[in-house]
Design a protein around this motif. Sequence first.
Motif, PDB file in Angstrom:
ATOM      1  N   PRO A 169       4.427  14.845 -24.406  1.00  0.00           N
ATOM      2  CA  PRO A 169       3.699  13.952 -23.485  1.00  0.00           C
ATOM      3  C   PRO A 169       4.016  12.477 -23.683  1.00  0.00           C
ATOM      4  O   PRO A 169       3.940  11.698 -22.730  1.00  0.00           O
ATOM      5  N   SER A 170       4.379  12.074 -24.894  1.00  0.00           N
ATOM      6  CA  SER A 170       4.685  10.664 -25.138  1.00  0.00           C
ATOM      7  C   SER A 170       5.907  10.204 -24.356  1.00  0.00           C
ATOM      8  O   SER A 170       6.049   9.016 -24.072  1.00  0.00           O
ATOM      9  N   TRP A 171       6.775  11.153 -23.985  1.00  0.00           N
ATOM     10  CA  TRP A 171       7.953  10.776 -23.201  1.00  0.00           C
ATOM     11  C   TRP A 171       7.567  10.273 -21.812  1.00  0.00           C
ATOM     12  O   TRP A 171       8.258   9.435 -21.237  1.00  0.00           O
ATOM     13  N   VAL A 172       6.471  10.793 -21.279  1.00  0.00           N
ATOM     14  CA  VAL A 172       6.023  10.347 -19.960  1.00  0.00           C
ATOM     15  C   VAL A 172       5.666   8.871 -20.011  1.00  0.00           C
ATOM     16  O   VAL A 172       6.102   8.073 -19.169  1.00  0.00           O
ATOM     17  N   ASN A 173       4.855   8.485 -21.004  1.00  0.00           N
ATOM     18  CA  ASN A 173       4.480   7.075 -21.145  1.00  0.00           C
ATOM     19  C   ASN A 173       5.699   6.209 -21.414  1.00  0.00           C
ATOM     20  O   ASN A 173       5.776   5.068 -20.937  1.00  0.00           O
ATOM     21  N   LEU A 174       6.652   6.723 -22.195  1.00  0.00           N
ATOM     22  CA  LEU A 174       7.873   5.965 -22.479  1.00  0.00           C
ATOM     23  C   LEU A 174       8.660   5.684 -21.203  1.00  0.00           C
ATOM     24  O   LEU A 174       9.072   4.547 -20.943  1.00  0.00           O
ATOM     25  N   VAL A 175       8.845   6.726 -20.398  1.00  0.00           N
ATOM     26  CA  VAL A 175       9.608   6.567 -19.157  1.00  0.00           C
ATOM     27  C   VAL A 175       8.888   5.636 -18.187  1.00  0.00           C
ATOM     28  O   VAL A 175       9.496   4.713 -17.626  1.00  0.00           O
TER      29      VAL A 175
ATOM     30  N   VAL B 186       0.829  -1.202   0.000  1.00  0.00           N
ATOM     31  CA  VAL B 186       0.000   0.000   0.000  1.00  0.00           C
ATOM     32  C   VAL B 186       0.867   1.257   0.000  1.00  0.00           C
ATOM     33  O   VAL B 186       0.687   2.156  -0.833  1.00  0.00           O
ATOM     34  N   LEU B 187       1.820   1.326   0.915  1.00  0.00           N
ATOM     35  CA  LEU B 187       2.695   2.491   0.973  1.00  0.00           C
ATOM     36  C   LEU B 187       3.507   2.609  -0.308  1.00  0.00           C
ATOM     37  O   LEU B 187       3.665   3.707  -0.857  1.00  0.00           O
ATOM     38  N   GLY B 188       4.014   1.491  -0.802  1.00  0.00           N
ATOM     39  CA  GLY B 188       4.773   1.510  -2.049  1.00  0.00           C
ATOM     40  C   GLY B 188       3.936   2.013  -3.212  1.00  0.00           C
ATOM     41  O   GLY B 188       4.414   2.761  -4.065  1.00  0.00           O
ATOM     42  N   THR B 189       2.676   1.609  -3.258  1.00  0.00           N
ATOM     43  CA  THR B 189       1.775   2.059  -4.324  1.00  0.00           C
ATOM     44  C   THR B 189       1.549   3.564  -4.247  1.00  0.00           C
ATOM     45  O   THR B 189       1.557   4.258  -5.275  1.00  0.00           O
ATOM     46  N   VAL B 190       1.357   4.084  -3.054  1.00  0.00           N
ATOM     47  CA  VAL B 190       1.157   5.525  -2.880  1.00  0.00           C
ATOM     48  C   VAL B 190       2.405   6.294  -3.305  1.00  0.00           C
ATOM     49  O   VAL B 190       2.322   7.305  -4.019  1.00  0.00           O
ATOM     50  N   LEU B 191       3.574   5.814  -2.897  1.00  0.00           N
ATOM     51  CA  LEU B 191       4.822   6.488  -3.263  1.00  0.00           C
ATOM     52  C   LEU B 191       5.078   6.421  -4.765  1.00  0.00           C
ATOM     53  O   LEU B 191       5.508   7.401  -5.376  1.00  0.00           O
ATOM     54  N   ALA B 192       4.793   5.260  -5.363  1.00  0.00           N
ATOM     55  CA  ALA B 192       5.001   5.114  -6.802  1.00  0.00           C
ATOM     56  C   ALA B 192       4.047   6.010  -7.586  1.00  0.00           C
ATOM     57  O   ALA B 192       4.426   6.591  -8.608  1.00  0.00           O
ATOM     58  N   ALA B 193       2.801   6.138  -7.115  1.00  0.00           N
ATOM     59  CA  ALA B 193       1.861   7.054  -7.759  1.00  0.00           C
ATOM     60  C   ALA B 193       2.371   8.490  -7.677  1.00  0.00           C
ATOM     61  O   ALA B 193       2.207   9.278  -8.628  1.00  0.00           O
ATOM     62  N   THR B 194       3.008   8.828  -6.570  1.00  0.00           N
ATOM     63  CA  THR B 194       3.599  10.162  -6.416  1.00  0.00           C
ATOM     64  C   THR B 194       4.726  10.368  -7.410  1.00  0.00           C
ATOM     65  O   THR B 194       4.863  11.451  -8.005  1.00  0.00           O
ATOM     66  N   ILE B 195       5.542   9.337  -7.618  1.00  0.00           N
ATOM     67  CA  ILE B 195       6.633   9.433  -8.589  1.00  0.00           C
ATOM     68  C   ILE B 195       6.096   9.635  -9.996  1.00  0.00           C
ATOM     69  O   ILE B 195       6.612  10.451 -10.769  1.00  0.00           O
ATOM     70  N   VAL B 196       5.053   8.881 -10.341  1.00  0.00           N
ATOM     71  CA  VAL B 196       4.429   9.047 -11.658  1.00  0.00           C
ATOM     72  C   VAL B 196       3.926  10.479 -11.829  1.00  0.00           C
ATOM     73  O   VAL B 196       4.088  11.087 -12.899  1.00  0.00           O
ATOM     74  N   ARG B 197       3.345  11.021 -10.784  1.00  0.00           N
ATOM     75  CA  ARG B 197       2.851  12.409 -10.841  1.00  0.00           C
ATOM     76  C   ARG B 197       4.021  13.383 -10.971  1.00  0.00           C
ATOM     77  O   ARG B 197       3.921  14.391 -11.685  1.00  0.00           O
ATOM     78  N   LEU B 198       5.143  13.103 -10.318  1.00  0.00           N
ATOM     79  CA  LEU B 198       6.332  13.954 -10.443  1.00  0.00           C
ATOM     80  C   LEU B 198       6.887  13.909 -11.863  1.00  0.00           C
ATOM     81  O   LEU B 198       7.338  14.936 -12.390  1.00  0.00           O
ATOM     82  N   VAL B 199       6.854  12.730 -12.479  1.00  0.00           N
ATOM     83  CA  VAL B 199       7.315  12.610 -13.869  1.00  0.00           C
ATOM     84  C   VAL B 199       6.458  13.475 -14.778  1.00  0.00           C
ATOM     85  O   VAL B 199       6.965  14.164 -15.677  1.00  0.00           O
ATOM     86  N   ASP B 200       5.155  13.463 -14.543  1.00  0.00           N
ATOM     87  CA  ASP B 200       4.251  14.283 -15.339  1.00  0.00           C
ATOM     88  C   ASP B 200       4.523  15.770 -15.107  1.00  0.00           C
ATOM     89  O   ASP B 200       4.483  16.577 -16.047  1.00  0.00           O
ATOM     90  N   SER B 201       4.807  16.143 -13.867  1.00  0.00           N
ATOM     91  CA  SER B 201       5.142  17.535 -13.563  1.00  0.00           C
ATOM     92  C   SER B 201       6.455  17.937 -14.225  1.00  0.00           C
ATOM     93  O   SER B 201       6.595  19.061 -14.722  1.00  0.00           O
ATOM     94  N   ALA B 202       7.411  17.008 -14.250  1.00  0.00           N
ATOM     95  CA  ALA B 202       8.699  17.283 -14.901  1.00  0.00           C
ATOM     96  C   ALA B 202       8.509  17.480 -16.400  1.00  0.00           C
ATOM     97  O   ALA B 202       9.194  18.299 -17.025  1.00  0.00           O
ATOM     98  N   ARG B 203       7.603  16.720 -16.989  1.00  0.00           N
ATOM     99  CA  ARG B 203       7.326  16.886 -18.423  1.00  0.00           C
ATOM    100  C   ARG B 203       6.880  18.308 -18.722  1.00  0.00           C
ATOM    101  O   ARG B 203       7.339  18.941 -19.679  1.00  0.00           O
ATOM    102  N   ALA B 204       5.971  18.820 -17.886  1.00  0.00           N
ATOM    103  CA  ALA B 204       5.492  20.184 -18.093  1.00  0.00           C
ATOM    104  C   ALA B 204       6.593  21.212 -17.817  1.00  0.00           C
ATOM    105  O   ALA B 204       6.741  22.188 -18.554  1.00  0.00           O
ATOM    106  N   ALA B 205       7.384  20.958 -16.770  1.00  0.00           N
ATOM    107  CA  ALA B 205       8.427  21.908 -16.393  1.00  0.00           C
ATOM    108  C   ALA B 205       9.521  22.000 -17.455  1.00  0.00           C
ATOM    109  O   ALA B 205      10.026  23.094 -17.758  1.00  0.00           O
TER     110      ALA B 205
END
Length: 339
Positions: A292-298, A268-287
Amino acid sequence: MSARIAELLRRQTTTLALVVVAGVAVLAIQSGGEFLAPISVTTFFEFLAIPIVIGLAQMATLAVGQMNLAVGSIGGFAACLAGVLAADLGLPGWLAGLAAVLVGLVAGVLNGVIVVLTQINGFVVTLATMTILAGAQYALVGTRTITSASWAGLQSLGDLRPLGIPLIFWFAVVLAVALSAAYRHLLPAREMLASGGNPLAATLSGISNSRALITAHGLSGLLCGIAALLVMVSLPGVNKSIGGDWLLASFAAPIIGGVSLTGGSVAVLGTVLAATIVRLVDSARAAFQLDPSWVNLVIGAVVLGTVALDRFRSRAPRAAAPTTTGPVPRRPVVEGAAS
């Protein structure tokens, strides 16, 4: 003391937490501190709630060695149906939201029943369900967008900010803690883990694998319905695109978080942290203004690498283990929100 520190560093959740800290630091430096501004923090957590919930929904089926490809379709159909009930039939917002949750539960239970009755793998069953519900979702709303004005009272909950953090994120956290406690202490949840870890041993122990499969799919559908409710609370409207991009994120969170594809474990904790990482990757894409395809690739590459590493780790001990005369029952693994 040093041994305890070494053990802590070997935990996957520790690694994920360090990645989250590093990601936040990089984005804060890149933005000159703007990433940590109140409005940025609020937006980040607001769009993190749904990835957490759909990750937990996928985790529920992975725990019994199944997959739910219909996560996005269940959530999207439930949200659109609730929108139609509120906009076209005048149903109160809270009642339409409750209908979305119940639709998710029913869809999940039906998936489980079909898997048990047909003995067809959940991958195939939920693939069919995904296609059916995607068509039904389009049939409900077509090309129109139903605005949240039809459920303004429910949508106003999305404006609440306890401690400066959106209410829907706190709800996702409470849900994660409740699931962690359930997998640790509730008998049906423990039976799901036992069934996923070793169906034969579970049967010999008096556990119904069929009941465990239906319960797991039902729980997954319920969480998809809750995600649909969060969509109604947080987004300005619903349309045929809702849920269309949930599938990869739903797999990425639990798999990167440490859940085995072979069943018998949750993180459960790992899933929450991993979801946060995915969200950070998406934020990095915008920054960094990446395509957007790079997010799915990574994310896809990380998921594939995680699965390969999990397979390598699971096979390595077997090569060194002495030969046995029969199967060794696997012990359910629970990594809770506090581990």
